[in-house]
Every structure is written in structure tokens, then in C-alpha cells.
Design an enzyme around this catalytic site. Structure first.
Site, PDB file in Angstrom:
ATOM      1  N   ASP B 304       0.862  -1.177   0.000  1.00 57.67           N
ATOM      2  CA  ASP B 304       0.000   0.000   0.000  1.00 57.67           C
ATOM      3  C   ASP B 304       0.892   1.217   0.000  1.00 57.67           C
ATOM      4  O   ASP B 304       1.926   1.226   0.662  1.00 57.67           O
ATOM      5  CB  ASP B 304      -0.839   0.031   1.288  1.00 57.67           C
ATOM      6  CG  ASP B 304      -2.088  -0.805   1.147  1.00 57.67           C
ATOM      7  OD1 ASP B 304      -2.477  -1.064   0.005  1.00 57.67           O
ATOM      8  OD2 ASP B 304      -2.638  -1.205   2.184  1.00 57.67           O
ATOM      9  N   ASP B 341      -6.880  24.330  11.774  1.00 60.82           N
ATOM     10  CA  ASP B 341      -6.961  23.048  11.078  1.00 60.82           C
ATOM     11  C   ASP B 341      -6.063  22.036  11.779  1.00 60.82           C
ATOM     12  O   ASP B 341      -4.849  22.124  11.735  1.00 60.82           O
ATOM     13  CB  ASP B 341      -6.511  23.262   9.622  1.00 60.82           C
ATOM     14  CG  ASP B 341      -6.731  22.031   8.779  1.00 60.82           C
ATOM     15  OD1 ASP B 341      -7.053  20.966   9.349  1.00 60.82           O
ATOM     16  OD2 ASP B 341      -6.581  22.145   7.549  1.00 60.82           O
ATOM     17  N   PHE B 374     -13.410  22.220   7.316  1.00 61.46           N
ATOM     18  CA  PHE B 374     -13.504  21.550   6.023  1.00 61.46           C
ATOM     19  C   PHE B 374     -14.775  20.709   5.968  1.00 61.46           C
ATOM     20  O   PHE B 374     -15.160  20.078   6.951  1.00 61.46           O
ATOM     21  CB  PHE B 374     -12.282  20.620   5.854  1.00 61.46           C
ATOM     22  CG  PHE B 374     -12.304  19.840   4.584  1.00 61.46           C
ATOM     23  CD1 PHE B 374     -11.789  20.394   3.403  1.00 61.46           C
ATOM     24  CD2 PHE B 374     -12.835  18.561   4.539  1.00 61.46           C
ATOM     25  CE1 PHE B 374     -11.811  19.675   2.230  1.00 61.46           C
ATOM     26  CE2 PHE B 374     -12.862  17.837   3.363  1.00 61.46           C
ATOM     27  CZ  PHE B 374     -12.353  18.401   2.200  1.00 61.46           C
ATOM     28  N   ALA B 376     -17.103  18.062   3.194  1.00 64.16           N
ATOM     29  CA  ALA B 376     -17.038  17.354   1.920  1.00 64.16           C
ATOM     30  C   ALA B 376     -17.744  18.140   0.819  1.00 64.16           C
ATOM     31  O   ALA B 376     -17.431  18.006  -0.355  1.00 64.16           O
ATOM     32  CB  ALA B 376     -17.653  15.976   2.055  1.00 64.16           C
ATOM     33  N   GLN B 377     -18.742  18.987   1.234  1.00 67.73           N
ATOM     34  CA  GLN B 377     -19.466  19.753   0.222  1.00 67.73           C
ATOM     35  C   GLN B 377     -18.643  20.922  -0.305  1.00 67.73           C
ATOM     36  O   GLN B 377     -18.496  21.108  -1.492  1.00 67.73           O
ATOM     37  CB  GLN B 377     -20.798  20.287   0.778  1.00 67.73           C
ATOM     38  CG  GLN B 377     -21.891  19.241   0.883  1.00 67.73           C
ATOM     39  CD  GLN B 377     -21.703  18.367   2.100  1.00 67.73           C
ATOM     40  OE1 GLN B 377     -21.348  18.856   3.169  1.00 67.73           O
ATOM     41  NE2 GLN B 377     -21.912  17.048   1.945  1.00 67.73           N
ATOM     42  N   THR B 378     -18.084  21.677   0.633  1.00 66.08           N
ATOM     43  CA  THR B 378     -17.353  22.876   0.208  1.00 66.08           C
ATOM     44  C   THR B 378     -15.957  22.540  -0.279  1.00 66.08           C
ATOM     45  O   THR B 378     -15.394  23.237  -1.112  1.00 66.08           O
ATOM     46  CB  THR B 378     -17.229  23.884   1.361  1.00 66.08           C
ATOM     47  OG1 THR B 378     -16.523  23.243   2.413  1.00 66.08           O
ATOM     48  CG2 THR B 378     -18.589  24.309   1.862  1.00 66.08           C
ATOM     49  N   ARG B 379     -15.414  21.454   0.248  1.00 69.58           N
ATOM     50  CA  ARG B 379     -14.042  21.014  -0.058  1.00 69.58           C
ATOM     51  C   ARG B 379     -13.036  22.146   0.166  1.00 69.58           C
ATOM     52  O   ARG B 379     -12.046  22.286  -0.528  1.00 69.58           O
ATOM     53  CB  ARG B 379     -13.947  20.500  -1.498  1.00 69.58           C
ATOM     54  CG  ARG B 379     -14.679  19.181  -1.662  1.00 69.58           C
ATOM     55  CD  ARG B 379     -14.887  18.817  -3.097  1.00 69.58           C
ATOM     56  NE  ARG B 379     -13.658  18.567  -3.813  1.00 69.58           N
ATOM     57  CZ  ARG B 379     -13.529  18.724  -5.126  1.00 69.58           C
ATOM     58  NH1 ARG B 379     -14.547  19.174  -5.828  1.00 69.58           N
ATOM     59  NH2 ARG B 379     -12.398  18.457  -5.719  1.00 69.58           N
ATOM     60  N   MET B 380     -13.372  23.025   1.159  1.00 64.87           N
ATOM     61  CA  MET B 380     -12.460  24.114   1.517  1.00 64.87           C
ATOM     62  C   MET B 380     -12.523  24.316   3.022  1.00 64.87           C
ATOM     63  O   MET B 380     -13.493  23.962   3.662  1.00 64.87           O
ATOM     64  CB  MET B 380     -12.875  25.416   0.837  1.00 64.87           C
ATOM     65  CG  MET B 380     -12.559  25.455  -0.638  1.00 64.87           C
ATOM     66  SD  MET B 380     -12.655  27.124  -1.276  1.00 64.87           S
ATOM     67  CE  MET B 380     -14.341  27.534  -0.942  1.00 64.87           C
ATOM     68  N   SER B 381     -11.470  24.873   3.552  1.00 69.16           N
ATOM     69  CA  SER B 381     -11.530  25.306   4.939  1.00 69.16           C
ATOM     70  C   SER B 381     -10.854  26.667   5.004  1.00 69.16           C
ATOM     71  O   SER B 381     -10.234  27.104   4.025  1.00 69.16           O
ATOM     72  CB  SER B 381     -10.821  24.305   5.852  1.00 69.16           C
ATOM     73  OG  SER B 381      -9.451  24.255   5.530  1.00 69.16           O
TER      74      SER B 381
END
Lengths: 575, 531
Positions: B304, B341, B374, B376-381
Site C-alpha cells: 500500500d 486546522d 472543512f 465534503a461539500q465545500t471542499r475548503m476550509s
């Protein structure tokens, strides 16, 4: 005379190498059922044989079926030969009116020819009718050789086939070995021998008046045809008692060379058959090189020991040095026609293989010179070896070697990508174990029993060597003799005959089982971590394993025979 | 337990126990398991009896000779016994240490609202325990609540702590490992005697040691040779008799013992035990000798990428500003956006900014900062600070964000983004309101020394194949950097299985290394080998 030895051995070695490659590749084609030039003549014969015998050539056999076919075929053949010997006085082609062969001798001879040993406790020209020689002995000369080749081919298939269950069809392999391999070579070689002066007739023996006025009986018979298969099939049973030392069997230097080549031809060729069938010719060359090096070691030692002669004679003022007018060395029991080099070379060749034909008397060799044939056989006759048996014997040693190497490398041992595991080791060890058992146990019995001791003709260690040699050659299926032993006694006939049967079939069964176990395995492709079995290191390792196993097993016994005899000779005591 | 150190070779206690054990091993029922040494023992006994007879009958010169041989034979057996007992003893000492870890650990069993201290050995499946920073986890289990950094060096040998948290595929913990920060509640999943630690103890003790396939094959070889040499020696007696010598039994026995493979035969089991022991010292847990041999035969090694070839997390390595933006401003913005973050990527941005521009983390509580986490919808923080709206995130989202605020993407942006992707990195675009400031280069960090390890594997004949879900471009870059022989990009668990089957069909032995976190928790074993 070093130059003489180098030239003779050199020419022989080059010719063996040159013959072995095309012959080996040809055999690979024959047993794969691929077309050959002889097909137009032989195919109809082959088809007829299958039709008469009810063989289904496309039905393959598992190792058990293959082994049973081989055993049944040999058993029936042995019974027929026994019957032929016992009844020969009532049968045709018996101009000398030979009487029935005694039961113990008939058993011994039947076992001997069925097992490709061709030990002869009888004198051919004074015991066997022409019919027995041709229909009984010559028949076995062919089929015992063909059966050996067949088993070798089956064993090769076990090593090279992947995830399979069958090893081929014994009847097909037997037929093809006889028709495509043995017959054509014999046909050509027989004609050459006849041209060189070997007789081939069905006449009664010739009575001649010698120059001195005495009457001499000169034996006749179908010699040339028997002579070729005797060498080619590594049988070794001579038409005459004197075997290849007899001028009718081996008249000229050319026949001597051709007969030696015939002895090595198939055994050497099979290494390349193996390489071709494995899809990696170098695998075959590795086995060829191993065998070739061991052959050269033995030949050098034998020639050196015989050329050196007996120091006691030198001390007595006898000239043993080689010169233009004499061979020098130890010429007792050797033909002047062949001299030291060709006698010692023949002795090496005939015991490297399971041939056992002789052109000089091994009994008369110097102790060390006589040790070479003995050791050659004790190694297991895997130096080119008996037709077939040499190759599969060598493959068992190769399995043992890769196992030892694998443990040192730290990977599960592999040969041709097949993993060598517990079951394979068990069968390989059984194969290796049976051989010394059938030599040492009966030899030990013979050496302390009255009947056994009655046979030896010389006292001391030489007498011991005679007995050790006899059981060694019998279990190795060689058939050459340390001629001093009077072996035509019930004790030796029965015991040696039994030993031959054990030495042949008790070793073929484990080796076929080994092939049967390997054939079902899948083969891993070679990786950088695989121990290569087609290189120099493997050859060296294999030679080492072969010599060490043989030395550990037989050195104690040999020490009491030839080695102590040699030491005694150096001290001035001869036997 | 973390400081599991090698036991000294001649540890007095072990030697003493081993000596006693080696005497016990003279029992013929134990010796019978090893044919070679059994033969030696039987012959030793026979020689001793003959010695006794000659001694009683007063043949002193002969008895002296026989005494020597008897001593050597008994010593040979004794030495083999002692070597085996030493190997076992060392294993036992190690097992003892492990066992102490288990028995001395106290568990904080949660009983209603309170917790009470119970010995770890008393925990049953289903019990829930509290483990706080500094505690040893008392048993194998699942985290039901909390998140903690766990030092698993004791079982994996990996010194870097790993994060274990409830839910998902990182929730399993192993007894004997240590929590180094925070706290977790663990539901025990293994009864005493079935835990990982127990299996490990059984292993090093050698109690359940089974002969490996190669060991069996070797034993057959040794037994076969022993039979041959017995034949040789027995037949020598009549041979010598013919020569007028009567070889005495002690002489033949002496020859036999010289011939038979006593060295390897006597030490084989000691070697096996010591080998397992040595592996454990290197933090390798082989579940059986068979597994060790299989590992030696591996042809292809699948790895992996994440967590095996790379450190699990991507790290910021570079700030690439656009147009006339100063690099320092970009770093500053990026750091601001990442202060809250807590993901490893976020922390690495803060650290990089600090290292390159000496920008300190600021206490933003005073500045009326509002952090955007962050999703999953905005994919930003990012962070809303004063009037500024700083965001970092996926390229298209960041461009959209700028467009919403009236800005537009600089022409050079796609080029930068593509270059980063081509080098195996992940681009993170930083935007401040309408202005796109630049890109953060997040990179997969290859573990130190991994290249050299692959080279050693290659020398052993193993082909290494990296498996990753990344796109082919990224995968190729990482594969090149790590020095693997081959790679499969955009792989799913099904791809892995297919790859394994393909390799096996060619007759190869395939091994798989990975932490298994992406594989439906199929297996907790870090390495598995399949034929």
C-alpha cells in the site's frame, strides 16, 4: 605417454559431446511424438504394434499405472527368458546341442538381462543356444534398455509438466524408444562392425588346425547384431565369455572407439533431451557438464594408476615405462591391442554407465585402478549412466543438491520451479537409501558365510574386493566382473539375481513416485532469488554432493578392500 | 515493555533453568522425536553398559577407552539438549516479560458512572475501560469513545505514535500498547488467553512450535542419512571379521556418531526456537515457522502506498504565489487559514510557514476570528478574520469562491496546479476574497530509508509493486521516488485481489504489506502472505 592419453581421451570426449546434442534433441522430438524422418518406415510398424497389443497410444498414465505397466512388462519378459533357458535343448537354432540351463543360473541370467545388468555367471559360447541368445538375451538387451529410457522420459515429464497428473504412456514410450532410438542406431552400427570384421552368422563352431597342429574350436554366431545393442543399451552381456576383449567382438581400434561411443551416446544424449523438454537447454548442459567432469576425474585416475604399474615390479627390475614398443604400466589382464589408455578408458566408461562390457579384466588392475570402476558404480552409475537410469539417478542427486542449497539460501528449494518438499525428500532418500542397503547387507552376509567365501579366488583384501565389487555391480545393474570371483554357484546366482532385481525395480518405483509427486505441482518462474540450476555453481555443488554421499557411504568398505590392498602393495605385499 | 531489550546470552537464571531442562530432556520419550539424537543416546547407553561390564570384569585398559567414548556420546546428547533448553529459556524469559506487562496492568473498568481499578487479567469481553494518557491499554478492544495518540511500538516496532479513534477503521487497539495523549474508552473484545499478547507469549515460549515444511524435509534427509550410516557401520563388522579383526561395538559406535549428522540434527530445534526469538526481538511477529519460510519464498511484494511507502499524511513543502503576490503574503494567508486546522496537512502548513518565514502562530481568539471547518461539500476550509475571507482548498472550488467575490483565476494557475500533480503532489489553492494568492504544494513524504530497503528486497529476489488510489501521474512520481519496481494506480480493493490472483496464476508467491486501513479491516495483520 601423457600425450597419448590426452589425445585419446580428448578425441573421445569431443565425439561424445558432438554426438550427444543431436541425439538428445532427436529423442526429445521422438518422445514428444513430433514428426521425424524415419516416420514413413516406422509409423506403420508402430501402428501395427499398438493394434496387435491393444495399446491406446493417446491414453496417458499416472505414475502408479506407469510403474505397474513397467513392472508387469519386466516380470513377463523375465519369465519368458527363464522358460527359454530351461527348454533350449528342445528348441531350434541349437547347433551345438546346449543342454538346459540349471535353475539357479537360469534365474540369475533372467534377472540379469531383465534388469539391464547383463551379469554373466556363464560363458556364452558354452552355455546358451543361438535361439536363447537372439530371442531371449538380445530381446532383453533391447527392451530393458527401452524400459530404462521410457522411465527416464516419464521422470523428465514429471519435472517439466505443470499441474498435470500423468507421466505419459509406458507402452508408447517403450515402443518409440525401441523403434526410433535403438533400432536405427543398431542397424547402422552393426553394418559398420561387420565391415570391421565382426562375424554375424548362424553357423556351427569352426574346427581349425593350429600351426602347432592342435585342434581349436572357434566359436561363431550372430555377434555383430548383439554387440551393438550390448553397448548402445548399456547392457554389457558379451556374446563370448571374454566379452569385448574377444577379437570377434571388438577387432580393431575403430570398433573399440565406436563401441565406447555407443556406451555413452544415449546416456549423454538424454541430458540434452532433458534440457530440451525443460525448455532451457542450459539445464541439460549443467547435467552433462557434471557427468563429463566426473568422467574425466575417473578416467584420469584409472589411466594414471594403471600406467604407473606396480612399484614392486619396478623394484624387481621390470621395465614398466611406456615407449614406442610397449604400453608400459600394468598390462596384466589387458589386451596388447588396446594398451593402458584404451583399457583404463573403457573400464571407466563401462562403469560410469551400467554397461559392464569389458575389454580388460578389472580383477587384474592395480588396487587404485580397480577402485575407479568400483567407485564409479558406488556413485550410483550416474555419470551418463545406464540408458535412462543414469539420468533419473542424476536428477535425484540434483534434487538433493538443490535442497541443500535452498536451505543455505533461505528459500524453499526449487528445481525447474518445482518446490522440493517433504514428500519429495522422502522419495529421494528412499532412492538413495536402497542402493547401499542392497550392496552392503548381502556383501556382509557373503563375507562371513562359507558359500560366499568359497567363491573368492584371492586371499586378503583382494578377495574382499571381489565380493564387494560383485554386489556393487549387481545392485548398480552394471554386470562387469572383478573376474576372479567364481560366481556360478547357487549362493551367488540366487543372491546376486535378487540384488539385481532390487537394485533395478526398488529404485525405479521411488523415482517414478517422485515424478508423480512433482508433476502435479505448479512451477514458479525463476526470480532473482532462485538458486540457478543451470550454472557453474550448481555443477560444482552437484559434484560435491555426489562425491560426499558416495564417500561417506562406501569409504569404510572400500578402505578394507582396494585401499588397504594398495597400502600393502606399497609395503611390498601382493595378493 | 517498550524497552524490550535483548537478554544477555549467559544470563545466570536462564542458564540454570536450561541446565535442569537439559537433564530432563535425556528422557528417551523426548529424544525419540529427534531420530538423530535418539540414535546417539541409544548408542551412548549401550556403550555405557559395555563399559560397566568391562569395568566389573577388570579389563581396565578397555574400560578406559570405552569411558572416553561414553563421555563424548553423553556430552553430545547433553549439549544438544542444553542448546535447545537455552533457546527455550530465552524465549520463556521474553514471554515472562510480556506476561508481567499483562498481569501488572491495572484497568480502569467503567462501572456505571464511576471507574474502579481491576487487574487487566480479569477483563472479559464486553467490559468497557477508560484509558488515559500514560496508561497501558489493558486488552484488545474497540474504541467506543474518544481519540488518542497510541504508541504501538510494543507490537509493531513503529516508534511514531498512531491516532486511534472511535468509529471507522482506526478504532481497534491492542493490549500492551500505550496511550500517550488524550483519553479513550475501549470495549474489550478478547477474553483472557485469546488476546494478541497471549498469542505472542505462546509463540516466543515455543510451546506450540510446529515443525516447518522445510524442517520436516530436512529431518527426513537426516533420518535417511542416519539409516545409511547405520548400515555402513553394521556391515563393517563382518567385513572386518573377514580381515581377521573384530571391531568392538564402542569403536563402531564412535564411527557411526562421526558419520551421522549430529551437529545439525542436534541443533535443529534450537535453531528454530532461537530464530523465532530473534524475530521477536526485531518486533516481527511470525505467527508460525511456516510463515517465516513462506516469507523467504516471496516473489512479489505488494505495498500500500499510504502508510507503508509514504508517511500516512501529506505535508506542505512549498508555497507558490501567482502574479505579483509576495511569497510571504501567501504563506501568511495560508497559515492563517490553517491555524484551526488540526489535520496533519493543516499543521504542516503552519509549520512550513513558520520555518520559511518565521511566521508565528497567532492567537486569533482576540482578533474575532471565525473558523470555517472543512466539509465534503465545500471542499475548503479557512478563516473569516476582520474583513478577510481566507480559504484554502481544491482548485475548482477556490476558483469558484473567487469568482463569487468578483475575482477571476490568474492565467498561470492551471499550469502550476498541473505541475504539482505531475510531481505526485496535491495542489491546495489559497484564496483571499476575490484574490487568488497562490498554491500550496502538499506532498506525499516517502519514508526515510525506504529506497534502500527496496534495494535489499530486490537483491533477495523480490519484486515490489506499489498500490495506490492516486491517479497514474501522481503514482508514477511516487513510485519513481520510492524506487519500487512497478505500481498500480487508481486501485480499488478489487484491483488488489485481482493483482494477487494474476501473480499467483504465474506460480508466484505474493506478499502484501499495508496497514489494512483501506481494506474493510479485512485483517489486522500488517503483513500477510498468500500462496
Amino acid at each position: 605417454m601423457l600425450a597419448n592419453a590426452v589425445i585419446q581421451v580428448g578425441i573421445f570426449s569431443v565425439l561424445v559431446t558432438a554426438i550427444s546434442v543431436p541425439l538428445g534433441l532427436y529423442m526429445a522430438r521422438v518422445f514428444a511424438g513430433e514428426p521425424t524422418r524415419l516416420d514413413p518406415i516406422l509409423k506403420p510398424v508402430e501402428r501395427a504394434i499398438y493394434r496387435v497389443c491393444g495399446v491406446h497410444p493417446r491414453t496417458e498414465q499416472t505414475w502408479i499405472e506407469y510403474a505397474i505397466s513397467m513392472l508387469l512388462f519386466s516380470a513377463v519378459g523375465m519369465l519368458l527368458l527363464y522358460g527359454l533357458e530351461r527348454l533350449q535343448q528342445f528348441l531350434p537354432f541349437n547347433p551345438q546341442h546346449m543342454s538346459a540351463v540349471a535353475p539357479d543360473l537360469a534365474f540369475n541370467t533372467a534377472a540379469s538381462f531383465t534388469t539391464n545388468t547383463n551379469w554373466q555367471a556363464y560363458g556364452g559360447e558354452s552355455t546358451m543356444s543361438y535361439l536363447t541368445q537372439m530371442a531371449g538375451l538380445a530381446y532383453h538387451n533391447f527392451v530393458s534398455a527401452a524400459a530404462g529410457i521410457a522411465v527416464a522420459i516419464a521422470v523428465i515429464r514429471g519435472f517439466v509438466r505443470r499441474s498435470a497428473t500423468t507421466l505419459g504412456n509406458f507402452w508408447v514410450d517403450l515402443t518409440r524408444a525401441t523403434l526410433w532410438v535403438l533400432m536405427p542406431i543398431c542397424f547402422v552400427l552393426t553394418l559398420v562392425l561387420v565391415w570391421q570384421g565382426v562375424p554375424d552368422n548362424l553357423s556351427a563352431y569352426t574346427q581349425v588346425k593350429t600351426l602347432e597342429g592342435a585342434t581349436q574350436t572357434i566359436a561363431q554366431g550372430p555377434v555383430a547384431s548383439q554387440e551393438t545393442i550390448k553397448e548402445l543399451g548399456t547392457n554389457g552381456g558379451g556374446f563370448f565369455n571374454a566379452n569385448s576383449a574377444h577379437p570377434y567382438e571388438n577387432p580393431t581400434p575403430l570398433t573399440n572407439l565406436l563401441e565406447m561411443l555407443a556406451i555413452f551416446a544415449i546416456g549423454a544424449g538424454l541430458t540434452h533431451t532433458f534440457g530440451a523438454m525443460a525448455g532451457d537447454r542450459r539445464q541439460g548442459w549443467a547435467l552433462f557438464a557434471t557427468m563429463g567432469l566426473l568422467f574425466l576425474m575417473g578416467a584420469s585416475a584409472a589411466i594414471w594408476a594403471e600406467q604407473r604399474g606396480n612399484p614392486q615390479f619396478a623394484a624387481a627390475g621390470i621395465n614398466q615405462t611406456a615407449s614406442a614398443s610397449q604400453s608400459g604400466g600394468n598390462m596384466e589382464g589387458k589386451e596388447v591391442r588396446y594398451g593402458i589408455v584404451n583399457s583404463a578408458l573403457w573400464a571407466t566408461v563401462t562403469t560410469d554407465t551400467s554397461c559392464g562390457a569389458v575389454n580388460s579384466m578389472h580383477d587384474s588392475y592395480t588396487p587404485l585402478g580397480g577402485l575407479v570402476p568400483l567407485v564409479n558404480m558406488q556413485i550410483g552409475e550416474i555419470i551418463f549412466g545406464g540408458v535412462g537410469s543414469g539420468l533419473y539417478g542424476m536428477l535425484v542427486m540434483a534434487v538433493l543438491s538443490v535442497f541443500i542449497a535452498g536451505l543455505m539460501v533461505g528459500r524453499t528449494p526449487e528445481y525447474l520451479g518445482k518446490k522440493i518438499e517433504g514428500r519429495e525428500m522422502k522419495l529421494a532418500m528412499l532412492f538413495i537409501l536402497i542402493f547401499p542397503a542392497v550392496i552392503l547387507i548381502p556383501a556382509a552376509v557373503a563375507i562371513v558365510s562359507k558359500a560366499g567365501l568359497a567363491g573368492i579366488s584371492n586371499p586378503g583384501p583382494h578377495g574382499f574386493s571381489q565380493i564387494l565389487y560383485a554386489y556393487t555391480e549387481a545392485s548398480a545393474n552394471n554386470g562387469s566382473a572383478f573376474a576372479g570371483l567364481s560366481a556360478n554357484t547357487p549362493f551367488y546366482n540366487w543372491s546376486l539375481g535378487t540384488v539385481m532385481l532390487f537394485g533395478r525395480f526398488m529404485m525405479k518405483i521411488p523415482v517414478l513416485a517422485l515424478a508423480g509427486s512433482l508433476v502435479g505441482k505448479k512451477a514458479a518462474p525463476p526470480s532473482a532469488g532462485t538458486f540457478p540450476t543451470n550454472g557453474v555453481i550448481f555443477v560444482i555443488l552437484l559434484i560435491g554432493v555426489i562425491l560426499i554421499v558416495a564417500a561417506l557411504t562406501f569409504f569404510p568398505a572400500d578402505a578394507l578392500g582396494p585401499i588397504v590392498e594398495h597400502l600393502a602393495m606399497m609395503k611390498g605385499k601382493l595378493y | 515493555m517498550a524497552e524490550r531489550k535483548a537478554t544477555a546470552l549467559w544470563d545466570a537464571k536462564i542458564v540454570k533453568v536450561a541446565f535442569n531442562d537439559s537433564l530432563r530432556k535425556f528422557d528417551p520419550r523426548i529424544q525419540a522425536r529427534n531420530p538423530v539424537m535418539f540414535v546417539v543416546e541409544v548408542t551412548a547407553l549401550a556403550v555405557t553398559i559395555i563399559l560397566g561390564r568391562d569395568f566389573v570384569e577388570g579389563r581396565m585398559a578397555l574400560a578406559g577407552f570405552e569411558f572416553q567414548i561414553a563421555i563424548w556420546l553423553w556430552f553430545t546428547v547433553g549439549f544438544a539438549n542444553f542448546a535447545e533448553a537455552m533457546a527455550e529459556g530465552r524465549g520463556k524469559a521474553q514471554a515472562e516479560t510480556l506476561r508481567r506487562t499483562r498481569t501488572e496492568t491495572q484497568a480502569k473498568l467503567i462501572d456505571g458512572a464511576a471507574t474502579k481499578l481491576v487487574p487487566a487479567t480479569q477483563l472479559r469481553r464486553g467490559d468497557v475501560v477508560l484509558v488515559e494518557a500514560g496508561d497501558v491499554i489493558p486488552g484488545d478492544g474497540e474504541i467506543v469513545e474518544g481519540v488518542a495518540a497510541v504508541n504501538e511500538a510494543a507490537i509493531t516496532g513503529e516508534s511514531a505514535p498512531v491516532i486511534r479513534e472511535s468509529g471507522g477503521d482506526r478504532s481497534a487497539v491492542t493490549g500492551g500498547t500505550t496511550v500517550i495523549s488524550d483519553w479513550i474508552k475501549v470495549r474489550i473484545t478478547a477474553n483472557p488467553g485469546e488476546t494478541f499478547l497471549d498469542r505472542m507469549i505462546a509463540l516466543v515460549e515455543g510451546a506450540h512450535r510446529q515443525k516447518t515444511p522445510n524442517e520436516i524435509a530436512l529431518s527426513i534427509l537426516l533420518a535417511g542419512l542416519t539409516i545409511i550410516f547405520m548400515l555402513v557401520c553394521i556391515s563393517l563388522y563382518p567385513f572386518a571379521l573377514y580381515g581377521g579383526t573384530s571391531l568392538s561395538m564402542p569403536v563402531l559406535v564412535a564411527l557411526l556418531v562421526c558419520l551421522i549428522p549430529t551437529t545439525i540434527g542436534g541443533l535443529l530445534s534450537a535453531i528454530g526456537i532461537a530464530g523465532m526469538d530473534r524475530l521477536v526481538q526485531h518486533n516481527v511477529l511470525a505467527m508460525s515457522g511456516r510463515a517465516v519460510e513462506a516469507a523467504g519464498d516471496v516473489d512479489t511484494l505488494l505495498l500500500d502506498k499510504t502508510g507503508t511507502i509514504t508517511l500516512g499524511n501529506r505535508m506542505a513543502t512549498e508555497f507558490i504565489p501567482v502574479l505579483d503576490v509576495r511569497e510571504e503574503d501567501l504563506a501568511d494567508a495560508a497559515q492563517l487559514a490553517s491555524l484551526a486546522d488540526e489535520t496533519p496537512e493543516g499543521r504542516s502548513i503552519v509549520v512550513l510557514a513558520k520555518r520559511q518565514y518565521n511566521l508565528r502562530g497567532r492567537d486569533l481568539a482576540e482578533k474575532d476570528a471565525h473558523f470555517i471547518a472543512f466539509s465534503a461539500q465545500t471542499r475548503m476550509s479557512g478563516v473569516d478574520l476582520g474583513g478577510r475571507q481566507i480559504r484554502k482548498g481544491a482548485t475548482d472550488e477556490a476558483v469558484k469562491f473567487a469568482a463569487e467575490h468578483g475575482g477571476k483565476a490568474p492565467a498561470e494557475l492551471p499550469g502550476i496546479v498541473e505541475r504539482i500533480a505531475k510531481n505526485g503532489g496535491t495542489p491546495l489553492v489559497v484564496v483571499d476574497g476575490a484574490h487568488i494568492l497562490g498554491v500550496i504544494h502538499l506532498k506525499d513524504i516517502i519514508k526515510e530509508g525506504i529506497r534502500e530497503r527496496f534495494e535489499r528486497l530486490r537483491a533477495m529476489g523480490m519484486r515490489t509493486v506499489m498500490i495506490t488510489g492516486d491517479n497514474p501521474l501522481t503514482a508514477a512520481a511516487i513510485a519513481y521516488e520510492a524506487g519500487v519496481d512497478d505500481f498500480r494506480a487508481e486501485a480499488t480493493p478489487e484491483t488488489k485481489l485481482r493483482l494477487i490472483r494474476e501473480e499467483q496464476a504465474q506460480g508466484k508467491l505474493v506478499a502484501m504489506i499495508g496497514d489494512g486501513t483501506n481494506d474493510h479491516r479485512r485483517s489486522r495483520r500488517p503483513t500477510s502472505v498468500s500462496r
